[in-house]
Each structure stands twice: as structure tokens, then as C-alpha cells.
Design an enzyme around this catalytic site. Structure first.
Site, PDB file in Angstrom:
ATOM      1  N   ASN A 107     -15.476  18.508 -23.564  1.00 12.19           N
ATOM      2  CA  ASN A 107     -16.656  18.784 -24.474  1.00 12.19           C
ATOM      3  C   ASN A 107     -17.640  17.857 -24.534  1.00 12.19           C
ATOM      4  OD1 ASN A 107     -18.002  19.375 -27.245  1.00 12.19           O
ATOM      5  ND2 ASN A 107     -16.568  18.600 -28.449  1.00 12.19           N
ATOM      6  N   LYS A 141     -20.496  17.577 -25.594  1.00 12.35           N
ATOM      7  CA  LYS A 141     -21.465  17.307 -26.864  1.00 12.35           C
ATOM      8  C   LYS A 141     -22.500  17.346 -26.860  1.00 12.35           C
ATOM      9  CE  LYS A 141     -16.767  15.050 -29.443  1.00 12.35           C
ATOM     10  NZ  LYS A 141     -16.354  14.470 -30.029  1.00 12.35           N
ATOM     11  N   HIS A 158     -14.859  22.313 -34.683  1.00 11.55           N
ATOM     12  CA  HIS A 158     -15.062  21.051 -34.488  1.00 11.55           C
ATOM     13  C   HIS A 158     -15.705  20.431 -35.546  1.00 11.55           C
ATOM     14  CE1 HIS A 158     -15.197  17.092 -32.535  1.00 11.55           C
ATOM     15  NE2 HIS A 158     -15.191  17.761 -31.694  1.00 11.55           N
ATOM     16  N   GLU A 202     -16.957  18.022 -35.798  1.00 12.50           N
ATOM     17  CA  GLU A 202     -18.068  17.660 -36.289  1.00 12.50           C
ATOM     18  C   GLU A 202     -19.126  18.580 -36.749  1.00 12.50           C
ATOM     19  OE1 GLU A 202     -18.951  15.685 -32.281  1.00 12.50           O
ATOM     20  OE2 GLU A 202     -17.272  14.342 -32.823  1.00 12.50           O
ATOM     21  N   GLU A 254      -6.879  18.366 -33.214  1.00 12.03           N
ATOM     22  CA  GLU A 254      -8.239  16.538 -33.207  1.00 12.03           C
ATOM     23  C   GLU A 254      -7.715  15.720 -34.354  1.00 12.03           C
ATOM     24  OE1 GLU A 254     -10.491  17.186 -30.263  1.00 12.03           O
ATOM     25  OE2 GLU A 254     -12.017  17.934 -31.271  1.00 12.03           O
ATOM     26  N   GLY A 304     -13.159   9.802 -30.733  1.00 12.85           N
ATOM     27  CA  GLY A 304     -14.399   8.975 -30.293  1.00 12.85           C
ATOM     28  C   GLY A 304     -14.116   7.419 -30.393  1.00 12.85           C
ATOM     29  N   SER A 341     -10.033  11.039 -28.182  1.00  7.96           N
ATOM     30  CA  SER A 341      -9.163   9.577 -27.112  1.00  7.96           C
ATOM     31  C   SER A 341      -8.548  10.245 -25.917  1.00  7.96           C
ATOM     32  CB  SER A 341      -9.524   9.019 -27.788  1.00  7.96           C
ATOM     33  OG  SER A 341     -10.219   8.079 -28.598  1.00  7.96           O
TER      34      SER A 341
HETATM   35  P1  PGA Z   1     -13.322  12.258 -27.930  1.00  8.86           P
HETATM   36  O1  PGA Z   1     -13.321  13.643 -28.000  1.00  8.86           O
HETATM   37  O2  PGA Z   1     -12.335  12.662 -26.167  1.00  8.86           O
HETATM   38  O3  PGA Z   1     -14.321  11.882 -27.219  1.00  8.86           O
HETATM   39  O4  PGA Z   1     -12.355  11.655 -28.360  1.00  8.86           O
HETATM   40  C1  PGA Z   1     -13.049  14.691 -28.484  1.00  8.86           C
HETATM   41  C2  PGA Z   1     -13.365  16.325 -29.005  1.00  8.86           C
HETATM   42  O5  PGA Z   1     -14.116  15.359 -29.790  1.00  8.86           O
HETATM   43  O6  PGA Z   1     -13.269  17.197 -28.730  1.00  8.86           O
END
Ligand code: PGA
Length: 258
Positions: free
Chosen positions: A11, A13, A97, A99, A169, A175, A215
Site C-alpha cells: 500500500n 498510500k 483502511h 486512514e 491492522e 506507520g 510496520s
Molecule cells: P505501515 O502501513 O506498514 O507503514 O505501518 C501499513 C498500512 O497502513 O497498510
């Protein structure tokens, strides 16, 4: 022997301009070995067409989008329909997601409609769920995630549910560099799989891939993927570097070989 696919999805983003996205895709394409792991690239919308062209001939490499609109078409300025995604070569779309839930106020009800629209178009949803830190600290994370899964997906008939990929997640791990421990991931994946078995059937629950996200990196992927209910990962930051992303895919292949 697992009855379901191991999947590693990247992803991106809102990262990479057009040229950077092109370079990253080509580097991944050049370095990727044929394997059993299903690999999905989810770049921003503006990169889909180009990424599709670059990955066209590679059988285990698929294209996914990061979001879609719930309506088929119409006066929704700035939005992207599932039909557009499909026509650009997408097989998958990330829905729900954290976000999107947080920054764009996407509700369970809206997400259920997006899931329907994706499936009606022949796109496979990668449906995300996960708890924020206060819920984890309170100890109600299993109930929280179960509600998200029920509200977003359990209106689907078994025929359609088979097409869904679930990504767990935990928001506190996205992140942040802080990963859920393999035990924490396994515990929640098992909760989700039991829920699927109860609502649908054991056979269906065994077929659904449940990815861990938050992460994931080459240094922790092996122990996460070694857990029996962790069927790969949804990778953010580490998917922006070809070597890291390939390293994670390799750990998925190793887990499959065991
Ligand atoms: P990250 O993001 O690996 O940077 O923690 C994962 C995600 O949001 O899908």
C-alpha cells in the site's frame, strides 16, 4: 497444507510521483522471482495504468487500488468508480483502511456499500479492520474488530465472501515502527477466523486469507508469517523500497515452504 493463498500487498498510500512510481514498479518487476505468494501493488490512482502495463505478464503479481466510490457512476467530482479501476487492470481494492475511516470519516455502513460495489464489479476487496490504542489498552480489541468485520462483511452471501481478503491492522502499529507481536497478531487472526466459521462455515473460514498490517518489514515478517493464521501482510512504508518489499515476499515464500 494451507487451503488459502499467502498474500503480500504493498500500500503505497499517497507517496511517489509518476516517475518514482514507474521506477519502483520496474525495480520490483525485475527483482521479483516467480513464487507461490500472491503479490499485489496498490499505488495511487494516477499510477494504475502504468503499473498495470509494467506487471502485465507476471502471473503472481496483481494490481490493486487504495479506495473506491460506492456508487457505480455519476456526479461525484473527484471520485473513482470500481468500473474505472477494473478497466485499468485492478483485481483488488483496499476498503476501510484506518486512514480512510479516520481522516475521511468512512463508516461501517459506507464500507459495506463499497464492498458490495467492488464485488459487483469483479474486484476483490481487501477489507481492513483494527483497533486504536485506547481500545487495545482497555482490552476490548477483539470485540471492536469483530464488530468491524460483522458490520462491513457479514451481509454477504458465502459465494461473495469467498472473494474477500481481510487485513487486520492495529492502528497503533501503522506507520509507528511498533509492530504487534506475532502472538498478538495470531490471537486476533484467530478471533476473525472463528467468527467467519461461526457465521459461514469452517470450510469458508479456512479459505479466507487474513493479512497482518502495521510496520511489517523484512526484520519481523518471518516471525509474523510463521503464525498459522497470518496469511501474509499489508505493507505500507516498507513497500516503498523494492528490496524491503521483496524481502518481505521472500519471507512469505519461506513460510509457505515449511
Ligand atoms: P505501515 O502501513 O506498514 O507503514 O505501518 C501499513 C498500512 O497502513 O497498510
Amino acid at each position: 497444507m494451507k487451503k488459502r493463498a499467502n498474500i503480500v500487498a504493498g500500500n503505497w498510500k499517497m507517496n511517489k510521483d509518476y516517475q518514482q512510481g514507474r521506477d519502483l514498479t520496474l525495480e520490483i518487476v525485475n527483482k521479483l522471482q516467480p513464487s507461490e505468494t500472491v503479490v499485489i501493488l496498490c499505488p495511487p490512482f494516477t499510477h494504475l495504468q502504468n503499473t498495470h502495463t509494467a506487471i502485465n505478464d507476471i502471473s503472481n503479481l496483481h494490481l490493486g487500488a487504495q479506495n473506491c466510490h460506492q456508487e457505480e457512476s455519476g456526479a461525484y467530482t473527484g471520485e473513482i468508480s470500481t468500473g474505472m479501476l477494473k478497466s485499468c487492470g485492478c483485481d483488488f481494492v483496499i476498503i476501510g483502511h484506518s486512514e480512510r475511516r479516520e481522516f475521511f470519516s468512512e463508516s461501517d455502513e459506507l464500507l459495506a456499500r463499497k464492498v458490495d460495489r467492488a464485488l459487483a464489479t469483479g474486484l476483490r476487496p481487501i477489507f481492513c479492520c483494527g483497533e486504536p490504542l485506547p481500545i487495545r489498552e482497555k482490552g476490548t480489541h477483539a470485540a471492536h474488530v469483530s464488530e468491524q468485520v460483522k458490520n462491513g462483511l457479514f451481509h454477504l452471501p458465502e459465494e461473495q465472501m469467498k472473494e474477500v481478503v481481510i487485513a487486520y491492522e492495529p492502528i497503533w502499529a501503522i506507520g509507528t515502527g511498533k509492530t504487534a507481536s506475532p502472538e498478538q497478531a495470531q490471537e486476533m487472526h484467530q478471533v476473525i477466523r472463528s467468527l467467519l466459521a461461526k457465521q459461514y462455515s469452517e470450510a469458508l473460514a479456512e479459505r479466507i486469507s487474513i493479512l497482518y498490517g502495521g510496520s511489517v518489514k523484512p526484520a519481523n515478517a518471518a516471525e509474523l508469517f510463521a503464525k498459522p493464521d497470518v496469511d501474509g501482510g499489508l505493507v505500507g512504508g516498507a513497500s516503498l523500497k523494492a528490496d524491503d518489499f521483496i524481502g518481505i515476499i521472500n519471507h512469505s515464500n519461506e513460510a509457505l515452504a515449511k
